[in-house]
Each structure stands twice: as structure tokens, then as C-alpha cells.
Design an enzyme around this catalytic site. Structure first.
Site, short mmCIF file in Angstrom:
data_model
loop_
_atom_site.label_atom_id
_atom_site.label_comp_id
_atom_site.label_asym_id
_atom_site.label_seq_id
_atom_site.Cartn_x
_atom_site.Cartn_y
_atom_site.Cartn_z
N ASN A 42 3.21 4.68 -0.28
CA ASN A 42 2.20 4.39 -1.29
C ASN A 42 2.34 5.37 -2.45
O ASN A 42 2.69 6.55 -2.26
CB ASN A 42 0.78 4.38 -0.70
CG ASN A 42 0.40 5.62 0.07
OD1 ASN A 42 1.24 6.31 0.65
ND2 ASN A 42 -0.88 5.91 0.13
N GLU A 44 0.01 6.50 -5.56
CA GLU A 44 -1.31 6.38 -6.17
C GLU A 44 -1.28 6.74 -7.65
O GLU A 44 -0.27 7.24 -8.17
CB GLU A 44 -2.30 7.27 -5.40
CG GLU A 44 -2.46 6.79 -3.96
CD GLU A 44 -3.58 7.46 -3.19
OE1 GLU A 44 -4.09 8.51 -3.63
OE2 GLU A 44 -3.94 6.90 -2.13
N CYS A 53 0.94 -0.06 -2.75
CA CYS A 53 1.00 0.16 -1.31
C CYS A 53 2.45 0.38 -0.84
O CYS A 53 3.40 -0.08 -1.47
CB CYS A 53 0.47 -1.05 -0.56
SG CYS A 53 -1.29 -1.34 -0.73
N GLU A 55 3.98 -0.96 1.76
CA GLU A 55 4.66 -2.19 2.18
C GLU A 55 5.28 -2.91 0.99
O GLU A 55 6.41 -3.41 1.06
CB GLU A 55 3.68 -3.15 2.88
CG GLU A 55 3.06 -2.59 4.14
CD GLU A 55 1.76 -1.83 3.88
OE1 GLU A 55 1.66 -1.14 2.85
OE2 GLU A 55 0.86 -1.93 4.72
N CYS A 93 -2.71 -4.35 4.09
CA CYS A 93 -3.85 -4.94 3.37
C CYS A 93 -3.55 -6.42 3.08
O CYS A 93 -2.41 -6.89 3.21
CB CYS A 93 -4.13 -4.18 2.08
SG CYS A 93 -2.98 -4.56 0.74
N CYS A 96 -0.73 -7.14 0.60
CA CYS A 96 0.61 -6.92 1.16
C CYS A 96 0.99 -8.04 2.13
O CYS A 96 2.14 -8.47 2.17
CB CYS A 96 0.69 -5.56 1.85
SG CYS A 96 0.72 -4.20 0.66
N1 THU Z 1 -2.31 1.51 1.37
C1 THU Z 1 -1.03 1.16 1.68
O1 THU Z 1 -0.07 1.85 1.31
N2 THU Z 1 -0.84 0.02 2.38
C2 THU Z 1 -1.83 -0.83 2.79
O2 THU Z 1 -1.55 -1.89 3.34
C3 THU Z 1 -3.22 -0.45 2.60
C4 THU Z 1 -3.47 0.75 1.76
C5 THU Z 1 -2.53 2.75 0.59
C6 THU Z 1 -3.07 2.52 -0.77
C7 THU Z 1 -3.78 3.83 -1.07
O3 THU Z 1 -2.83 4.74 -1.62
C8 THU Z 1 -4.19 4.34 0.30
O4 THU Z 1 -3.46 3.57 1.25
C9 THU Z 1 -5.66 4.23 0.59
O5 THU Z 1 -6.12 2.96 0.33
#
Ligand code: THU
Length: 134
Positions: A42, A44, A53, A55, A93, A96
Site C-alpha cells: 500500500n 498512502e 492498496c 493488491e 477491500c 480490490c
Molecule cells: N489497504 C490495502 O492495502 N489493501 C486492502 O485491501 C485494504 C486496505 C490499505 C490501504 C491503507 O493504506 C491501509 O490499508 C488502511 O486502510
């Protein structure tokens, strides 16, 4: 490649996670039919909605490199900062799941892991039944 090896790749991917806001670091490893593994983490952003994300980072890297067929994905994530263990299972999520369903067959295994030994396995179809397609 074994499931354990792919989970290890996901933990290596998680090392690169950039998560200064949530502190929730995620790593994903996507195994292509070609045998190549693409890692994703991920990434940010101060403007939170611009976050990507793990994935989709892995998926889009693979697609951008010309891959179209995938065999398995492993995902690890959590607040703990130890290298190869996390607290819980990090499920992909909704966005994804939809992005993966564009390229991954309904029976493709999706692994969410807490360690190389402790993991759960689902299929794409179980995680996103009746996926939207055109
Ligand atoms: N996140 C992912 O990398 N993958 C997911 O499927 C759900 C959320 C990350 C996004 C963000 O940086 C952190 O998790 C918290 O939401």
C-alpha cells in the site's frame, strides 16, 4: 511455487509499504501463469483518497508488464511491524476484489495470511460472488 513461498513474497512486499497515516502495512504477492511473481504494497497519501492498496499495486504492475493470467494471490497486513508476522488476516477491500475479478478466474485462490503457516484460503468467487462485468 508453494503457498508458503508466495506468502513469504507478500511479507517481503509489505516491507516496502508506505503507511505513515494508518500505520497499517499491507503486502501482496501475485503469481502469474508465466511463473513471475509481482509484489505490491500500500502507498498512502496526505490526501487520503489518493492511497493505493497493496493488491491493486501488484495487479497493475503485473498488467503493465504485459501479464494477463494469474494463478494465486497472497495478502498480509496489519499494524504490527515485525517482518514476518501480523496480528490478523487482511482481507482485500471491495475495490480490490472488483479489480482482481477483471483478470482472475472465479476459482483462483486468494490467500490471507498471518504467517507462512497460519493462513486462510478462499476463491475469487467466494470473496466476490456475482461480480460485475460488461
Ligand atoms: N489497504 C490495502 O492495502 N489493501 C486492502 O485491501 C485494504 C486496505 C490499505 C490501504 C491503507 O493504506 C491501509 O490499508 C488502511 O486502510
Amino acid at each position: 511455487m508453494t503457498k508458503q513461498e508466495l506468502i513469504k513474497e507478500a511479507f517481503l512486499a509489505r516491507k516496502q509499504a508506505y503507511a505513515p497515516y494508518s500505520k497499517f502495512k499491507v503486502g501482496a504477492a501475485l503469481l502469474c501463469e508465466s511463473g513471475t511473481v509481482f509484489r505490491g504494497c500500500n502507498v498512502e497519501n496526505a490526501s487520503y483518497g489518493a492511497t493505493m492498496c497493496a493488491e491493486r499495486t501488484a495487479l497493475f504492475s503485473a498488467v503493465a508488464a504485459g501479464e494477463r493470467k494469474f494463478e494465486m494471490i497472497a495478502i498480509v497486513g496489519g499494524n504490527e511491524f515485525e517482518f514476518n508476522e501480523v496480528n490478523g488476516y487482511a482481507y482485500p477491500c471491495g475495490m480490490c476484489r472488483q479489480a482482481l475479478s477483471e483478470f482472475c478466474k472465479p476459482d483462483m485462490p486468494v490467500i490471507v495470511a498471518r504467517s507462512e503457516e497460519d493462513y486462510k484460503e478462499f476463491t475469487m468467487k467466494e470473496l466476490l460472488p456475482e461480480a460485475f462485468t460488461l
